[in-house]
Design a protein around this motif. Structure first.
Motif, PDB file in Angstrom:
ATOM      1  N   VAL A 156       0.815  -1.226   0.000  1.00 39.05           N
ATOM      2  CA  VAL A 156       0.000   0.000   0.000  1.00 39.05           C
ATOM      3  C   VAL A 156       0.845   1.270   0.000  1.00 39.05           C
ATOM      4  CG1 VAL A 156      -1.883  -1.185   1.160  1.00 39.05           C
ATOM      5  CG2 VAL A 156      -0.209   0.030   2.542  1.00 39.05           C
ATOM      6  N   GLY A 157       2.154   1.122   0.020  1.00 38.81           N
ATOM      7  CA  GLY A 157       3.022   2.285  -0.083  1.00 38.81           C
ATOM      8  C   GLY A 157       3.090   3.152   1.149  1.00 38.81           C
ATOM      9  N   VAL A 158       2.884   2.572   2.326  1.00 36.46           N
ATOM     10  CA  VAL A 158       2.964   3.327   3.576  1.00 36.46           C
ATOM     11  C   VAL A 158       4.378   3.175   4.131  1.00 36.46           C
ATOM     12  CG1 VAL A 158       2.025   3.606   5.892  1.00 36.46           C
ATOM     13  CG2 VAL A 158       0.509   2.963   4.014  1.00 36.46           C
ATOM     14  N   ARG A 159       5.162   4.202   4.001  1.00 33.93           N
ATOM     15  CA  ARG A 159       6.575   4.110   4.339  1.00 33.93           C
ATOM     16  C   ARG A 159       6.816   3.845   5.824  1.00 33.93           C
ATOM     17  NH1 ARG A 159      10.058   6.401   0.418  1.00 33.93           N
ATOM     18  NH2 ARG A 159      11.481   7.135   2.030  1.00 33.93           N
ATOM     19  N   TRP A 160       6.022   4.496   6.696  1.00 34.11           N
ATOM     20  CA  TRP A 160       6.290   4.351   8.127  1.00 34.11           C
ATOM     21  C   TRP A 160       6.107   2.915   8.599  1.00 34.11           C
ATOM     22  CZ3 TRP A 160       2.810   2.477  11.586  1.00 34.11           C
ATOM     23  CH2 TRP A 160       1.455   2.538  11.271  1.00 34.11           C
ATOM     24  N   LEU A 161       5.252   2.144   7.898  1.00 36.70           N
ATOM     25  CA  LEU A 161       5.104   0.730   8.246  1.00 36.70           C
ATOM     26  C   LEU A 161       6.414  -0.023   8.015  1.00 36.70           C
ATOM     27  CD1 LEU A 161       1.568  -0.428   7.006  1.00 36.70           C
ATOM     28  CD2 LEU A 161       2.475  -0.508   9.338  1.00 36.70           C
ATOM     29  N   GLY A 162       7.093   0.329   6.940  1.00 39.07           N
ATOM     30  CA  GLY A 162       8.383  -0.296   6.667  1.00 39.07           C
ATOM     31  C   GLY A 162       9.417   0.066   7.717  1.00 39.07           C
ATOM     32  N   TYR A 163       9.443   1.342   8.125  1.00 39.68           N
ATOM     33  CA  TYR A 163      10.389   1.773   9.153  1.00 39.68           C
ATOM     34  C   TYR A 163      10.095   1.091  10.493  1.00 39.68           C
ATOM     35  CZ  TYR A 163      11.467   5.491   5.797  1.00 39.68           C
ATOM     36  OH  TYR A 163      11.829   6.187   4.674  1.00 39.68           O
ATOM     37  N   ALA A 164       8.807   0.988  10.821  1.00 39.69           N
ATOM     38  CA  ALA A 164       8.437   0.306  12.066  1.00 39.69           C
ATOM     39  C   ALA A 164       8.811  -1.170  11.997  1.00 39.69           C
ATOM     40  CB  ALA A 164       6.943   0.468  12.327  1.00 39.69           C
ATOM     41  N   ALA A 165       8.581  -1.772  10.827  1.00 41.15           N
ATOM     42  CA  ALA A 165       8.855  -3.198  10.668  1.00 41.15           C
ATOM     43  C   ALA A 165      10.332  -3.514  10.848  1.00 41.15           C
ATOM     44  CB  ALA A 165       8.375  -3.673   9.298  1.00 41.15           C
ATOM     45  N   VAL A 166      11.213  -2.635  10.378  1.00 38.22           N
ATOM     46  CA  VAL A 166      12.644  -2.928  10.502  1.00 38.22           C
ATOM     47  C   VAL A 166      13.087  -2.850  11.963  1.00 38.22           C
ATOM     48  CG1 VAL A 166      13.630  -0.603  10.199  1.00 38.22           C
ATOM     49  CG2 VAL A 166      14.863  -2.592   9.337  1.00 38.22           C
TER      50      VAL A 166
END
Length: 327
Positions: A156-166
């Motif tokens: 879905v292109g939500v960048r903060w989810l990627g940052y949180a996931a890492v």
């Protein structure tokens, strides 16, 4: 008759399932994911329906215990298998994301994220020395959030989810080290099935790393240094997982354990997760040769799933058909 089985206490409908039964959802869901990745959509769909039905049944069971048997609920909430609730929800969310149902995957991520911190703290506070393989569910539940967060970030292109996931991914590795320090290594030869989670936790960690690589590629999240580290972690974690897989498989040959136990679902899940991790790492780090062993591992996991499912059905039948009832 009741007096002939003094250790069995009648329970109301819906309160017969131990927390470890959540591993059945995890196992069924991850094999469904594997079939989806390899193009076997019909088999994947059938297993998805079964996994959803099991999840709903166990959620109802959880609610009934909370309402009518609060003391038992509290007791089970501090045991490591309680974390299967988080992991199972994340596995289903990941599968629904692959199906294109991002709103449903997002809802499941919210449910898992809300349940995770309270359960994790309660479980870790009651860790002891020489624990069974279920101790690694602290890592599995944590990495489940990283996998689903990275999957949704890419979808879905939500960048903060990627940052949180890492961030969650690295914390999951810390949880693995902490769990390993508490793990009773004798369980490799004596465990009832959940000892396989020692490898499965590494498998889902490798999957999380691969998903983060793919999320970074889709959303331009990482610089080359971070991407390189995540790619390296894919290889390291998958190699360690496969090493565990071999050790655990050899131990099963040396010390066969054929009777059914609900904890055997925690054998199926690591097998399926290793297959899915192998297939996903193959895509993330662009090593197509890994896809063939990933497919072989998937069919092994599916075969073991069928064997364990048969045992589960037999355990619910008349006493003459039971091997050993799950605890």
């Amino acid at each position: 008759m009741q007096h002939s089985r003094p250790n069995v206490t009648p329970r109301p409908f819906g309160s017969r399932f131990p927390p470890a039964a959540g591993a059945a959802v995890m196992a069924t869901g991850i094999v469904s994911v594997g079939f989806r990745l390899t193009g076997h959509d019909v088999l994947s769909g059938i297993l998805l329906v079964l996994a959803v039905a099991l999840w709903v049944l166990l959620a109802a069971d959880f609610t009934l215990r909370l309402m009518h048997d609060r003391s038992r609920w509290r007791h089970e909430a501090i045991s490591p298998p309680a974390l299967t609730a988080v992991a199972a929800t994340c596995v289903l969310g990941t599968r629904f994301s692959l199906l294109g149902r991002q709103w449903l995957a997002s809802a499941l991520l919210v449910i898992a994220a809300l349940a995770w911190p309270g359960l994790l703290v309660a479980v870790v506070r009651h860790w002891k020395r020489r624990m069974p393989g279920a101790v690694f569910l602290a890592c599995v539940a944590t990495q489940g959030l990283a996998v689903l967060g990275a999957t949704l970030s890419a979808a879905v292109g939500v960048r903060w989810l990627g940052y949180a996931a890492v961030v969650v991914f690295w914390f999951g590795l810390v949880m693995y080290v902490a769990a390993f320090a508490r793990f009773d290594r004798r369980q490799v030869l004596t465990g009832a099935g959940d000892h396989w989670v020692a490898g499965g936790a590494l498998a889902i960690s490798a999957l999380a790393a691969a998903k983060l690589v793919l999320a970074g590629r889709a959303g331009d999240l990482w610089n080359s240094d971070v991407t390189g580290v995540l790619r390296d972690m894919c290889g390291v974690l998958l190699t360690l997982d496969v090493a565990w897989y071999v050790v655990l498989a050899v131990a099963e040959v040396l010390e066969p354990r054929f009777t059914y136990d609900v904890r055997r679902w925690s054998t199926v899940f690591p097998m399926g997760m290793t297959a899915v991790a192998t297939l996903t790492v193959a895509t993330a780090v662009e090593t197509p040769w890994l896809k063939a062993p990933g497919q072989v591992l998937l069919w092994i996991a599916a075969t073991v799933w069928l064997v364990v499912a048969t045992g589960a059905v037999r355990s619910l039948g008349p006493p003459s058909l039971r091997s050993r009832a799950p605890r």
